[in-house]
Design a protein around this motif. Structure first.
Motif, PDB file in Angstrom:
ATOM      1  N   PHE A  82      -0.955   2.455   6.467  1.00 28.54           N
ATOM      2  CA  PHE A  82      -0.095   1.717   7.392  1.00 28.54           C
ATOM      3  C   PHE A  82       0.188   0.333   6.838  1.00 28.54           C
ATOM      4  CE2 PHE A  82      -1.900   4.593  10.734  1.00 28.54           C
ATOM      5  CZ  PHE A  82      -0.698   5.171  11.101  1.00 28.54           C
ATOM      6  N   ASN A  83       1.321  -0.216   7.185  1.00 28.10           N
ATOM      7  CA  ASN A  83       1.715  -1.551   6.773  1.00 28.10           C
ATOM      8  C   ASN A  83       1.101  -2.545   7.765  1.00 28.10           C
ATOM      9  OD1 ASN A  83       3.004  -3.946   6.123  1.00 28.10           O
ATOM     10  ND2 ASN A  83       4.925  -2.911   5.602  1.00 28.10           N
ATOM     11  N   ARG A  84      -0.091  -2.992   7.453  1.00 24.91           N
ATOM     12  CA  ARG A  84      -0.872  -3.852   8.340  1.00 24.91           C
ATOM     13  C   ARG A  84      -0.103  -5.105   8.752  1.00 24.91           C
ATOM     14  NH1 ARG A  84      -6.665  -4.870   9.019  1.00 24.91           N
ATOM     15  NH2 ARG A  84      -6.824  -6.838  10.114  1.00 24.91           N
ATOM     16  N   GLU A  85       0.497  -5.768   7.790  1.00 25.88           N
ATOM     17  CA  GLU A  85       1.187  -7.027   8.074  1.00 25.88           C
ATOM     18  C   GLU A  85       2.297  -6.835   9.110  1.00 25.88           C
ATOM     19  OE1 GLU A  85       3.867 -10.401   5.823  1.00 25.88           O
ATOM     20  OE2 GLU A  85       2.545  -9.134   4.625  1.00 25.88           O
ATOM     21  N   VAL A  86       3.093  -5.819   8.910  1.00 29.68           N
ATOM     22  CA  VAL A  86       4.202  -5.545   9.826  1.00 29.68           C
ATOM     23  C   VAL A  86       3.680  -5.196  11.214  1.00 29.68           C
ATOM     24  CG1 VAL A  86       6.058  -3.895  10.333  1.00 29.68           C
ATOM     25  CG2 VAL A  86       5.844  -4.853   8.042  1.00 29.68           C
ATOM     26  N   LEU A  87       2.726  -4.278  11.274  1.00 28.94           N
ATOM     27  CA  LEU A  87       2.242  -3.798  12.570  1.00 28.94           C
ATOM     28  C   LEU A  87       1.488  -4.867  13.351  1.00 28.94           C
ATOM     29  CD1 LEU A  87       1.160  -0.175  11.612  1.00 28.94           C
ATOM     30  CD2 LEU A  87       3.209  -0.895  12.840  1.00 28.94           C
TER      31      LEU A  87
END
Length: 149
Positions: A82-87
């Protein structure tokens, strides 16, 4: 912009009330485009969720809408994580709007990171299933943590 709307859509489903009608404010241009592309109105889109706000999967509406959304949002990194920064960024921005008690930006960011940490390992065979499982994990974790905020 769309990833924020999709995440807000997920967060809207986290609200601890018994309605799953999706507010107009959470449907931006790209979400509206996916709804138009799939010929979904808000009532049809709401079919993606059960009474506990879990995203239904497998489910025809979920699959069709999320296939469209995944083509427009960076939910995943190239390695499949998962794209941690975005989420977490979008989740932190949305949380104060959906909790009964007001929290500041710092607390929202902390809560978003806690929720992400608990739900960060993608589980499922397809991207849609992974997003559905992530969403459902967020619901469970928010309900647990909401009383502690």
């Amino acid at each position: 912009m769309f990833r924020k709307a999709v995440l807000c859509l997920y967060i809207a489903c986290l609200v601890l009330v018994k309605t799953i009608e999706i507010p107009d404010a959470l449907i931006d241009e790209v979400a509206a485009a996916c709804m138009k592309e799939k010929n979904f109105d808000k009532a049809k889109l709401s079919e993606m969720f059960d009474d506990e706000f879990h995203m239904k999967y497998p489910h025809d509406v979920t699959s069709k809408f999320m296939d469209c959304a995944l083509g427009k949002v960076d939910f995943f990194q190239e390695d499949g994580a998962f794209n941690r920064e975005v989420l977490t960024k979008d989740l932190a921005k949305a949380l104060p709007n959906f909790l009964s008690d007001k929290i500041d930006d710092k607390k929202a960011a902390e809560l978003a990171n806690e929720i992400y940490h608990d739900c960060s390992v993608p589980k499922g065979e397809s991207a849609v299933e992974k997003v559905a499982n992530f969403h459902n994990c967020m619901i469970v974790e928010l309900k647990k943590k909401a009383t502690a905020v």
